[in-house]
Scaffold this active site. Structure first.
Site, short mmCIF file in Angstrom:
data_model
loop_
_atom_site.label_atom_id
_atom_site.label_comp_id
_atom_site.label_asym_id
_atom_site.label_seq_id
_atom_site.Cartn_x
_atom_site.Cartn_y
_atom_site.Cartn_z
N ASP A 113 59.21 -0.39 47.71
CA ASP A 113 58.97 -0.37 49.15
C ASP A 113 57.46 -0.29 49.37
O ASP A 113 56.75 0.36 48.59
CB ASP A 113 59.61 0.86 49.80
CG ASP A 113 61.13 0.77 49.91
OD1 ASP A 113 61.72 -0.13 49.29
OD2 ASP A 113 61.71 1.63 50.60
N HIS A 169 60.50 -0.66 40.39
CA HIS A 169 61.57 -1.32 39.65
C HIS A 169 61.11 -2.62 39.01
O HIS A 169 60.03 -3.13 39.32
CB HIS A 169 62.74 -1.59 40.60
CG HIS A 169 63.32 -0.36 41.22
ND1 HIS A 169 64.55 0.14 40.89
CD2 HIS A 169 62.82 0.50 42.16
CE1 HIS A 169 64.80 1.24 41.58
NE2 HIS A 169 63.76 1.47 42.37
N SER A 256 50.29 5.63 46.76
CA SER A 256 50.11 5.01 45.45
C SER A 256 50.07 3.50 45.61
O SER A 256 50.39 2.98 46.68
CB SER A 256 51.26 5.41 44.51
OG SER A 256 51.61 6.76 44.69
#
Length: 296
Positions: A113, A169, A256
Site C-alpha cells: 500500500d 509482498h 518507509s
C-alpha cells in the site's frame, strides 16, 4: 501540503500527514535542522522511540490514531483489544480478501500500500529523488555491477506513510536471493524531507535483494527505513520459490519507502500512473493492485 492522485475516484486528494507540524518545523527551521542532524536522524532516537512503540503502554494511542486517519479496521486480522503494542498494530496483518491479487501472470502488481511514482528509461547515475534532486544507483546499493543491469530500466518508488499497511509482498512468482543490509541514518521519507535532504535514500538505513521473477526478469527490491523505523523485518526464506502476493517482510513504526528497479523493456506501466508521474504527482495504490503489464 501533499497532493496525490486517487485512481479509483479519478480525483486529486490531499494527504493527511501524521506529525505534519513536527515535520515542517524539523525540516524548515534552523533549530529543527540542528536537532535533526544532532539527534533525530541517529539510530539512538529511533531505537528509543521503537522501545516505546513495542511497550504495552503505547497501545493506548491505537484507537485515536486509527480514528484520526480513517484506518479501516474491518480489514485487520486483529481487533483493537488484541494488539499488545502500537508496533503490533502498526505492522498488523490484513485479511486476504481485503487485498485481492491481480493474478494474471502478465500483470505487474504493487508490492505494498502507498503512493507511487515511476520513472522510465532511467540513467543509473542520475535517478530522480524529487524534482531537482538526483542520486546514483551505485550509491544506493553499493554494487556497481548490479547497478549497471538497470540502465535504461524502470524505477518505481512506493512511499508508505505511517497510516498505511506496512507489510510488503512479492509482485510475481519467483526466487528471491539473500538480503544485503546497509547501515545509515533515519531521515523521514516524507516529501517534506525529500525536498530538503540531498541523496536521502542513499543516506538512510536500507536493505536490498535481487528477486528473480518468472515474468519480469531480475527485479531489484530496496527497502528504506526512516525516522522511528526501528527495524526492517524480512520474513521470506532466501533462495526458495515464492508465489505472487506472498509476504516478503514488514516495517516497524514510521514512514518507509520501497524502491523497485526493473530491467529495460520488461514492463509497461499503466497510463494513469505514468501521466501523473510525469507531473511529479504520486498515485495511491493498494498491495496486489495492477500497476503495469509485461512487455512481450
Amino acid at each position: 501540503m501533499i497532493k496525490y492522485y486517487n485512481r479509483k475516484t479519478k480525483n486529486y486528494e490531499i494527504e493527511k500527514i501524521a506529525g505534519e507540524k513536527y515535520l515542517n518545523w524539523t525540516y524548515n527551521s534552523p533549530v529543527g535542522m540542528t536537532i535533526l542532524e544532532k539527534f533525530i536522524k541517529k539510530k539512538l532516537f529511533s531505537k528509543i522511540y521503537g522501545l516505546y512503540c513495542n511497550s504495552k503502554i503505547s497501545s493506548y494511542k491505537i484507537k485515536k490514531f486509527a480514528t484520526d486517519f480513517n484506518i479501516n479496521m474491518s480489514h485487520s486480522e486483529k481487533s483493537f483489544n488484541d494488539f499488545k503494542s502500537f508496533n503490533d498494530f502498526f505492522s498488523r496483518k490484513l485479511i486476504k480478501s481485503s487485498r485481492p491479487i491481480a493474478d494474471n501472470k502478465n500483470f505487474l502488481i504493487s508490492p505494498c500500500d502507498g503512493k507511487i511514482i515511476v520513472y522510465n528509461n532511467i540513467n543509473m547515475n542520475n535517478i530522480i529523488q524529487v524534482k531537482g534532486i538526483t542520486y546514483k544507483l551505485n550509491d544506493l546499493i553499493q554494487n556497481d555491477s548490479i547497478s549497471k543491469t538497470y540502465e535504461k530500466g524502470t524505477c518505481i518508488i512506493a512511499r508508505l506513510c505511517p497510516t498505511d499497511y506496512h507489510r510488503f509482498h512479492f509482485l510475481d512468482n519467483g526466487i528471491c536471493e539473500s538480503t544485503i543490509k546497509i547501515k545509515g541514518n533515519y531521515y523521514s521519507v516524507n516529501p517534506i524531507a525529500l525536498n530538503k535532504i540531498n541523496n536521502l535514500f542513499c543516506q538512510n538505513k536500507r536493505e536490498w535483494s535481487i528477486f528473480n521473477s518468472d515474468n519480469f526478469g531480475k527485479i531489484l527490491y530496496v527497502e528504506i527505513g526512516a525516522t522511528c523505523v526501528g527495524s526492517i523485518i524480512q520474513t521470506y526464506m532466501p533462495n526458495k520459490k515464492v508465489l505472487k502476493g506472498m509476504e516478503k517482510g514488514y516495517f516497524k513504526f514510521g514512514g518507509s519507502t520501497i524502491v523497485l528497479f526493473l530491467e529495460h523493456n520488461k514492463v509497461i506501466i499503466d497510463e494513469d500512473i505514468l501521466t501523473e508521474s510525469k507531473l511529479g504527482i504520486e498515485t495511491k495504490v493498494l498491495m496486489g493492485e495492477r500497476i503495469g503489464t509485461k512487455l512481450n
